[in-house]
Design a protein around this motif. Structure first.
Motif, short mmCIF file in Angstrom:
data_model
loop_
_atom_site.label_atom_id
_atom_site.label_comp_id
_atom_site.label_asym_id
_atom_site.label_seq_id
_atom_site.Cartn_x
_atom_site.Cartn_y
_atom_site.Cartn_z
N THR A 1 0.83 -1.21 0.00
CA THR A 1 0.00 0.00 0.00
C THR A 1 0.87 1.26 0.00
O THR A 1 0.45 2.31 0.46
CB THR A 1 -0.97 0.02 1.20
OG1 THR A 1 -0.21 -0.23 2.41
CG2 THR A 1 -2.03 -1.05 1.09
N LEU B 1 -4.01 3.80 -1.29
CA LEU B 1 -4.64 2.70 -2.01
C LEU B 1 -5.48 3.32 -3.12
O LEU B 1 -6.26 4.24 -2.87
CB LEU B 1 -5.53 1.90 -1.05
CG LEU B 1 -6.18 0.64 -1.60
CD1 LEU B 1 -5.13 -0.40 -1.94
CD2 LEU B 1 -7.15 0.06 -0.57
N LEU C 1 -3.36 6.67 3.23
CA LEU C 1 -3.31 5.91 4.48
C LEU C 1 -2.43 6.69 5.47
O LEU C 1 -1.30 7.04 5.14
CB LEU C 1 -2.71 4.53 4.27
CG LEU C 1 -3.44 3.60 3.30
CD1 LEU C 1 -2.74 2.25 3.25
CD2 LEU C 1 -4.89 3.42 3.71
N ILE D 1 -5.55 -0.35 10.14
CA ILE D 1 -5.22 0.43 8.95
C ILE D 1 -6.06 1.71 9.00
O ILE D 1 -7.29 1.66 8.93
CB ILE D 1 -5.56 -0.37 7.67
CG1 ILE D 1 -4.92 -1.76 7.73
CG2 ILE D 1 -5.13 0.39 6.42
CD1 ILE D 1 -5.63 -2.80 6.88
N SER E 1 -7.15 5.27 7.50
CA SER E 1 -7.11 6.05 6.26
C SER E 1 -7.15 7.54 6.57
O SER E 1 -7.56 7.96 7.65
CB SER E 1 -8.30 5.69 5.35
OG SER E 1 -9.41 6.51 5.65
N TYR F 1 -13.53 1.15 -1.01
CA TYR F 1 -12.22 1.14 -0.34
C TYR F 1 -12.09 -0.09 0.55
O TYR F 1 -11.08 -0.79 0.53
CB TYR F 1 -12.08 2.43 0.49
CG TYR F 1 -10.94 2.40 1.49
CD1 TYR F 1 -9.63 2.66 1.09
CD2 TYR F 1 -11.18 2.12 2.83
CE1 TYR F 1 -8.59 2.63 2.01
CE2 TYR F 1 -10.15 2.09 3.76
CZ TYR F 1 -8.86 2.34 3.34
OH TYR F 1 -7.83 2.29 4.26
N SER G 1 -11.71 -3.18 -1.53
CA SER G 1 -10.39 -3.22 -2.14
C SER G 1 -9.33 -3.61 -1.11
O SER G 1 -8.43 -4.41 -1.39
CB SER G 1 -10.10 -1.83 -2.71
OG SER G 1 -9.03 -1.88 -3.57
N MET G 2 -9.46 -3.07 0.11
CA MET G 2 -8.51 -3.42 1.17
C MET G 2 -8.66 -4.90 1.54
O MET G 2 -7.67 -5.60 1.75
CB MET G 2 -8.74 -2.52 2.39
CG MET G 2 -7.65 -2.58 3.43
SD MET G 2 -6.01 -2.15 2.78
CE MET G 2 -6.00 -0.36 2.97
#
Lengths: 94, 483
Positions: free
Chosen positions: B67, B106, B119, B159, B161, B174, B177-178
């Motif tokens: 990432t 990302l 991130l 994580i 953002s 998002y 996708s993560m």
């Protein structure tokens, strides 16, 4: 200096109950402990990098692997248990 | 009326896939009897010493590299102090100002365009235990609660953002996708039902065109992609209503209830958060040198987005097919393996998207656990292309291969599934069918081309799907001078 407000806040965070006399007493006692520690401020530390550990050591690891522990012994000290779980009193009142 | 801009930041907690916990050798297995995977370390017994699981560190670095984060050379663990019955030590071991990864991003596809979501950080921390409230379905009416510490100290990466997300739809994209990336990398199994991936959303509104952030609320308990989207939509609506009426937003934590699709304020008697973080003296600092990072960099697989693009440009797959073939690592690797055995990309994609995925769905199976291998699929496709079997037989074969794991050549031989390409045999079958259907013969003689399909169907039936339909067509056209 530790104020009586500081002591009350700390007591709440620590889940302790003090009466007024105790609050005053702890403000005084904690205050003198802090003052004592302040002596360290007199040391010249300008050239010393901040550290997170008392001795210069880093990178202590274990490899990923399971080693079972006799878990039953851990429940022996539970004040109360139900089934295989620790039983705790009501967490939030209405 | 003021137009509001939505500002969202997500905090995703992903359980790092390991055998053992973050700081002790207890199993991380999900669903075991309560308090059977515990030891003095993860139950906070006095004097017990935590020791870091190296695999967690490696996987956190892997995720950071994937990432585009900076991997910080110097790492520390800190104690986050608070009291709650699921936290046996009275503090959670986490990372504060020296996290493993900082400042990455990302790229997320939303409605056909790419959005770059920043991130802030990725840090390692331990999970808390699990509480089961008794006497009520929620904490408020409960008479008492039961504590299971199997999950205590299970490794997590959090994580965080940047507040770069502008809609509920983007937030969902998002999160998806993560989830795809952590699964792809093997960092996390991505199992939302078992709580391996959890999400909290920070949401605020500000007048369009302004920079200052509005007061935010934190919505917790978003445990599915659908919940992320629905809860955020609800919160946007709630905040818009308040602001439109001239009210002010109270900074608070709200709990999302999936069953009722509503959020509720979590008024806690706890004072404003005061976690009194300090470096954990039981754990030593971590120094990660360049060599360590490059070693992991070299093992980094091609990421799904890159592979998706490559499948379109190099293999000529459609956007849809490329997406399907990179949906997860097992599909991607199965596809690649079959491709390397000489099958055509489009053919493999068709079969994986079609009959194979239908069978897997029907049997609640996956490519990883089913009996079909890339070698078997490649062999079957070869037999199909060179005309040994018909398309209809191929479908039957795929089911058998999935079911039994038998090599397609064995199945073809044992069940006599080979396509009949022998002209004599085919002509004989056509003659029989024609003699049984005089009306159709009249129609064909009268030039009714559409009757041909019927006859072809009858021949295929008679041959149990084994006649080569091209040859049947050809023969009929010759017989009746049709074109």
């Amino acid at each position: 200096m530790i104020s009586t407000e500081d002591v009350r806040h700390l007591a709440t965070l620590s889940r302790l109950r003090f009466n007024e006399a105790e609050v005053a007493q702890y403000a005084k006692d904690l205050g003198s402990i802090f003052d004592y520690a302040k002596a360290l401020n007199e040391l010249p530390t300008d050239d010393i990098a901040p550290s997170a550990h008392a001795i210069p050591i880093e990178n202590v690891f274990r490899e990923d692997g399971v080693v079972p522990f006799d878990a039953d012994t851990l429940l022996i000290n539970a004040p109360e248990q139900e089934g295989h779980a620790f039983k705790v009193p009501q967490i939030l009142a209405d | 009326m003021t137009q509001w801009e939505v500002v969202i930041g997500l905090e995703i907690h992903a359980q790092v896939t390991t055998q053992s916990k973050l700081f002790c050798s207890c199993s991380t297995q999900f669903g075991s009897t309560p308090n059977t995977q515990v030891c003095p370390v993860c139950t906070g017994m006095p004097g017990a010493l935590p020791v870091l699981n190296r695999t967690v560190l490696d996987k956190a670095i892997t995720l950071g590299l994937a990432t585009h984060c900076t991997i910080n050379e110097h790492n520390e663990f800190a104690r986050k102090n608070y009291f709650y019955p699921d936290l046996p030590k009275g503090y959670q071991i986490s990372q504060l100002d020296k996290p493993i990864c900082s400042l990455g991003y990302l790229d997320v596809e939303v409605d056909g365009s790419t959005r770059r979501i920043g991130l802030t950080r990725i840090h390692m921390e331990e999970d808390a235990g699990k509480l089961v409230h008794q006497g009520s379905d929620n904490i408020k009416g409960a008479t008492h609660s039961l504590v299971d510490l199997n999950r205590s100290s299970v490794p997590l990466v959090e994580i965080v953002s940047e507040p770069d997300i502008r809609s509920a739809k983007e937030a969902k994209a998002y999160m998806e996708s993560m989830a795809q990336i952590v699964r792809w990398l093997g960092v996390c199994d991505g199992n939302l039902e078992e709580g391996s991936l959890r999400c909290d959303a920070n949401i605020s509104l500000r007048p369009k065109g302004t920079e200052t952030l509005g007061t935010k609320t934190e919505v917790k308990n978003l445990n599915s992609f659908k919940s992320v989207e629905r809860a955020i939509l609800l919160e946007i609506e709630r905040q818009t209503d308040i602001l439109d009426e001239g009210g002010t937003i109270i900074q608070e934590t709200r709990h999302y209830n999936e069953a009722t699709n509503s959020t509720k304020s979590l008024r806690s008697k706890e004072e404003a958060h005061d976690y009194r973080y300090f470096p954990d003296p039981d754990l030593v600092p971590i120094a990660i040198d360049r060599a360590w990072v490059s070693r992991i960099e070299q093992t980094l697989p091609e990421l799904p987005t890159a592979r998706h693009k490559r499948y379109q440009t190099e293999l000529g797959l459609s956007d849809y097919d490329a997406g399907k073939m990179t949906v997860d690592r097992e599909t991607g690797d199965f596809f690649e393996a079959t491709l390397s055995l000489g099958s055509s990309a489009k053919e493999i994609a068709n079969w994986l998207n079609g009959d194979i995925s239908a069978w897997l769905k029907e049997h609640s199976s996956t490519l990883a656990i089913c009996k079909l291998t890339p070698a078997h699929l490649a062999e079957m496709l070869k037999e199909l292309i060179n005309g040994t079997i018909s398309g209809k037989i191929a479908k039957q074969l795929v089911d058998d291969m999935l079911e039994t794991g038998t090599h397609p050549s064995t199945l073809i031989k044992e069940k006599g599934l080979a396509q009949v390409n022998d002209t004599g045999a085919i002509n004989q079958m056509i003659d029989i069918v024609l003699s049984e259907n005089p009306k159709a013969v009249e129609d064909l003689k009268a030039g009714k081309v559409q009757t041909m399909g019927f006859i072809v169907g009858q021949v295929m039936r008679k041959s149990q799907g084994k006649a080569n339909p091209d040859q049947v067509n050809k023969r009929l056209k010759e017989l009746f001078s049709l074109s």
